[in-house]
Design a protein around this motif. Structure first.
Motif, PDB file in Angstrom:
ATOM      1  N   GLU A 264       0.977  -1.186  -0.109  1.00  0.00           N
ATOM      2  CA  GLU A 264      -0.034   0.059  -0.154  1.00  0.00           C
ATOM      3  C   GLU A 264       0.729   1.210  -0.053  1.00  0.00           C
ATOM      4  N   ARG A 265       0.440   2.084  -0.882  1.00  0.00           N
ATOM      5  CA  ARG A 265       1.163   3.591  -0.818  1.00  0.00           C
ATOM      6  C   ARG A 265       0.202   4.592  -0.687  1.00  0.00           C
ATOM      7  N   ASN A 266       1.034   5.757  -0.326  1.00  0.00           N
ATOM      8  CA  ASN A 266      -0.034   6.963  -0.243  1.00  0.00           C
ATOM      9  C   ASN A 266       0.676   8.239  -1.020  1.00  0.00           C
ATOM     10  N   MET A 267       0.069   8.919  -1.344  1.00  0.00           N
ATOM     11  CA  MET A 267       0.476  10.296  -2.111  1.00  0.00           C
ATOM     12  C   MET A 267      -0.220  11.288  -1.472  1.00  0.00           C
ATOM     13  N   PHE A 268       0.324  12.355  -1.176  1.00  0.00           N
ATOM     14  CA  PHE A 268      -0.328  13.546  -0.592  1.00  0.00           C
ATOM     15  C   PHE A 268      -0.191  14.857  -1.324  1.00  0.00           C
ATOM     16  N   PHE A 269      -1.329  15.521  -1.352  1.00  0.00           N
ATOM     17  CA  PHE A 269      -1.527  16.718  -2.345  1.00  0.00           C
ATOM     18  C   PHE A 269      -2.057  17.901  -1.354  1.00  0.00           C
ATOM     19  N   SER A 270      -1.624  19.065  -1.491  1.00  0.00           N
ATOM     20  CA  SER A 270      -2.303  20.148  -0.806  1.00  0.00           C
ATOM     21  C   SER A 270      -2.731  21.096  -1.742  1.00  0.00           C
ATOM     22  N   PHE A 271      -4.075  21.612  -1.576  1.00  0.00           N
ATOM     23  CA  PHE A 271      -4.462  22.513  -2.440  1.00  0.00           C
ATOM     24  C   PHE A 271      -5.292  23.559  -1.815  1.00  0.00           C
ATOM     25  N   LYS A 272      -4.700  24.791  -2.226  1.00  0.00           N
ATOM     26  CA  LYS A 272      -5.366  25.919  -1.644  1.00  0.00           C
ATOM     27  C   LYS A 272      -6.742  26.341  -2.703  1.00  0.00           C
ATOM     28  N   THR A 273      -7.554  26.685  -2.153  1.00  0.00           N
ATOM     29  CA  THR A 273      -8.970  27.054  -2.824  1.00  0.00           C
ATOM     30  C   THR A 273      -8.687  28.601  -2.960  1.00  0.00           C
ATOM     31  N   THR A 274      -8.981  28.814  -4.272  1.00  0.00           N
ATOM     32  CA  THR A 274      -8.812  30.330  -4.679  1.00  0.00           C
ATOM     33  C   THR A 274      -9.881  31.119  -4.176  1.00  0.00           C
ATOM     34  N   PRO A 275      -9.578  32.413  -4.158  1.00  0.00           N
ATOM     35  CA  PRO A 275     -10.488  33.411  -3.898  1.00  0.00           C
ATOM     36  C   PRO A 275     -11.586  33.492  -5.089  1.00  0.00           C
TER      37      PRO A 275
END
Length: 664
Positions: A264-275
């Motif tokens: 099992e593997r995990n990838m992590f993504f951070s998203f900034k929601t735009t104005p």
């Protein structure tokens, strides 16, 4: 004097303290990470600020998301994690405040130092990737709020009996929204996944027509039907990639190598929601991932993570999949809704009622339940003792009732997994036979057992304006002009089938013929010489007859219109008329008569005669005016007759405008 000084000092200090308290209340709240290390096992514990309870809402609480810095994560409040290898690991925490009217607390990462190794990590948290999620899963830590950050966990695993290489595709920012909803700000990879920047997802040789797409998949749209989560193996990878590329603006591609059996593997993504993110908090947006477990094989898995846009984190919410609708096409589609809920009680809920207001434009008899949790069958007509979902339809509501279920409460003893306390109903309805172009609003009243109802947000769908082109022709009357004949043809542009008020522009081209006649008399004396003849006593009469032929355009740059009903419409606005070309034929009949003491005598025929002149010009005249009119017929769409009174600021002032129009 000393007492006065002490009094002033105390007052000033108290004011300063109050001022400082107010300032501190406006500061961003923060949470901190604390932990204890025992060998390579670490116990984590968050310290969070006090919650600001939303008045009238269920009891506020925090939810937690941890990343341990080694490719593992947890949604528990106080997780315990065993690190396999020595080293320094950056642990991060994201805290979400539910039923709280402030922003989520900010948290700084903490570095954890591990000085021992252990290959026994069997006590680590089991996310059941293979048993419950077929080796592929998407998770987020919170629903998107404009200008907040969300974390996405993409988990994949190898279900083959041998080591494989594969690919992972991630698609985001749907094209149907004008502005981008997300900005990808960080990616954290732990298994040597390599981003591919030069792959062409769909080549020309692999493209297919829409007809072939519909024939292959059996769906009726490129958009809506594909939002359903599907974790089974699919074939025809180029087709899946083309459809995703057509729906999303942005994507990332990663090569993955040497995935061992059951790994099992995990990838992590951070998203900034735009104005600029869609501000409609009843809308559903999505992120999609495609997992190809084995290179060279078309078999793949597709997951779409649906998210409701929110302004505050409230687990009880109603959302609609289409916030903007095309009025021309709504009869061919179903409007989809999703109502989600969470039991925040100290015990399990056995009966949950979702009393949903249904807009008048929707046909309740066309109800179709698309998905639900807790999973259970639809209730039969008779009473049963097993778990089921009942649907009770009344005049303006549909009541979804989960009967004989067990949904744990967040405050229930022994409940660690918050997701187990959540549920939802997804359903769709068709539009009725006769409805107007108005926005639809719907709310849900959620009742857990015999507790007080919780009312959700208002879910709203609006119709996009659309474009309606009108074909127009008619006749202009100018009462003050002689022998006036004016015909025109033109076109109008306006929103499609507006219900009440709307704006309209018009362009018309026409011809105008009219005549002007006048008589002029002029006495002549001994000094007048005509054709070499000196006139002693005479009078000259001129009959001037002018015939005008004009080609003109009439422009209504914008007008305000209002439909009283489906038959009668009213309108007001400005109108500009420009002569493109003008031709004037002028004929002058001149006659001379002798006179004596004001008595006209015999004509002087030798001097009488007729002369004709022709004059042409371009852009010779511009008229400005205002009008009011009325139409009778199909005022919203289709044929109608109209009458318009136009007042021009220069002569001729009065203009009557009769027309027929057909809007399509």
């Amino acid at each position: 004097m000393l007492k006065q000084f002490i009094f002033i000092f105390i007052i000033g200090f108290s004011q300063l303290s109050v001022g400082q308290t107010i300032v501190n209340d406006t500061l961003t709240r923060s949470a901190t990470i604390t932990y204890s290390v025992n060998g390579n096992k670490v116990s984590f514990n968050p310290k969070t600020p006090q919650l600001n309870q939303i008045a009238g809402a269920p009891k506020a609480f925090y939810t937690y998301y941890w990343e341990f810095g080694d490719g593992n994560y947890s949604f528990k409040k106080q997780p315990i994690h065993t690190y396999k290898n020595k080293g320094k690991y950056k642990t991060t925490l994201s805290v979400t405040n539910n039923y709280d009217d402030g922003k989520p607390p900010a948290t700084r990462p903490k570095e954890v130092v591990i000085n021992s190794e252990s290959f026994d990590i069997s006590e680590n948290e089991n996310h059941h990737l293979f048993t419950a999620h077929n080796g592929f899963r998407l998770q987020i830590n919170r629903d998107p709020v404009p200008e907040e950050e969300i974390q996405l966990v993409l988990s994949y695993g190898n279900t083959k009996e041998y080591t494989t290489n594969g690919k992972v595709y991630l698609f985001y920012n749907e094209k149907k929204y004008k502005a981008k909803n997300f900005e990808l700000v960080d990616v954290r990879l732990y298994h040597n996944e390599k981003e591919i920047s030069n792959e062409v997802i769909v080549t020309n040789s692999k493209k297919i027509s829409k007809d072939e797409f519909l024939r292959t998949t059996g769906v009726s749209s490129f958009i809506d039907e594909k939002l359903i989560v599907n974790d089974t193996l699919k074939q025809n990878l180029p087709l899946t990639l083309e459809e995703a590329k057509a729906y999303y603006q942005d994507f990332k591609i990663y090569e993955i190598e040497n995935i061992e059996k059951n790994e099992e593997r995990n990838m992590f993504f951070s998203f900034k929601t735009t104005p600029e993110m869609l501000k409609d908090t009843s809308a559903v947006i999505s992120i999609r991932s495609i997992y190809v477990p084995e290179l060279g094989n078309d078999a793949h898995k597709v997951l779409t993570k649906e998210m409701e846009i929110v302004t505050s984190h409230d687990p009880n919410k109603m959302a609609v999949y289409d916030t903007r609708l095309n009025y021309r096409l709504v009869r061919f589609k179903r409007l989809k809704y999703k109502v989600r809920f969470q039991n925040n009680g100290e015990g399990p809920a056995k009966l949950i009622k979702l009393n949903v207001d249904i807009p008048e434009m929707l046909d309740k008899s066309t109800l179709k339940v698309l998905d639900m949790y807790p999973k259970c069958p639809i209730c039969p007509d008779e009473e049963v003792s097993y778990s089921c979902l009942d649907t009770i339809i009344s005049k303006d509501q549909i009541s979804f009732q989960f009967k004989n279920i067990y949904l744990p409460g967040t405050a229930q003893k022994g409940v660690q997994e918050k997701d187990s306390t959540k549920g939802f109903v997804k359903y769709s309805l068709k539009f009725g036979k006769d409805f107007h172009k108005q926005k639809s609003k719907s709310t849900t009243e959620i009742i857990f057992d015999k507790n007080d109802p919780i009312v959700t947000n208002t879910s709203t769908s609006r119709f996009s304006p659309g474009i309606s082109i009108g074909i127009k022709s008619g006749y202009n009357s100018f009462p003050s002009l002689k022998k006036s004949k004016s015909y025109f043809v033109g076109a109008t542009i306006s929103p499609y089938k507006s219900y009440k008020k709307y704006l309209q522009a018009e362009f018309m081209i026409g011809t105008h013929e009219f005549a002007d006649f006048k008589s002029i008399s002029e006495p002549l004396g001994p000094i007048d010489v005509i054709d070499g003849v000196t006139i002693d006593s005479a009078i000259r009469f001129d009959d001037v007859n002018s015939e005008f032929t004009k080609l003109n355009i009439d422009i209504v740059p914008i007008s305000f219109r209002y439909n009283l009903n489906g038959i009668i419409g009213l309108g007001v606005g400005p109108q500009i008329s420009i002569d493109l070309s003008s031709k004037v034929n002028t004929t002058v009949n001149s006659k001379y008569f002798t006179y004596y003491k004001d008595i006209v005598g015999e004509p002087i025929d030798v001097l009488s005669g007729t002369s004709t002149t022709t004059k042409t010009s371009s852009f010779s005249d511009i008229k400005y005016g205002i009008f009011g009119d009325i139409t009778i017929g199909a005022s919203r769409i289709g044929p109608s007759l109209g009458f318009r009174y136009i007042y021009n600021f220069n002569e001729p002032n009065t203009q009557l405008h009769f027309y027929a129009i057909w809007k399509i």
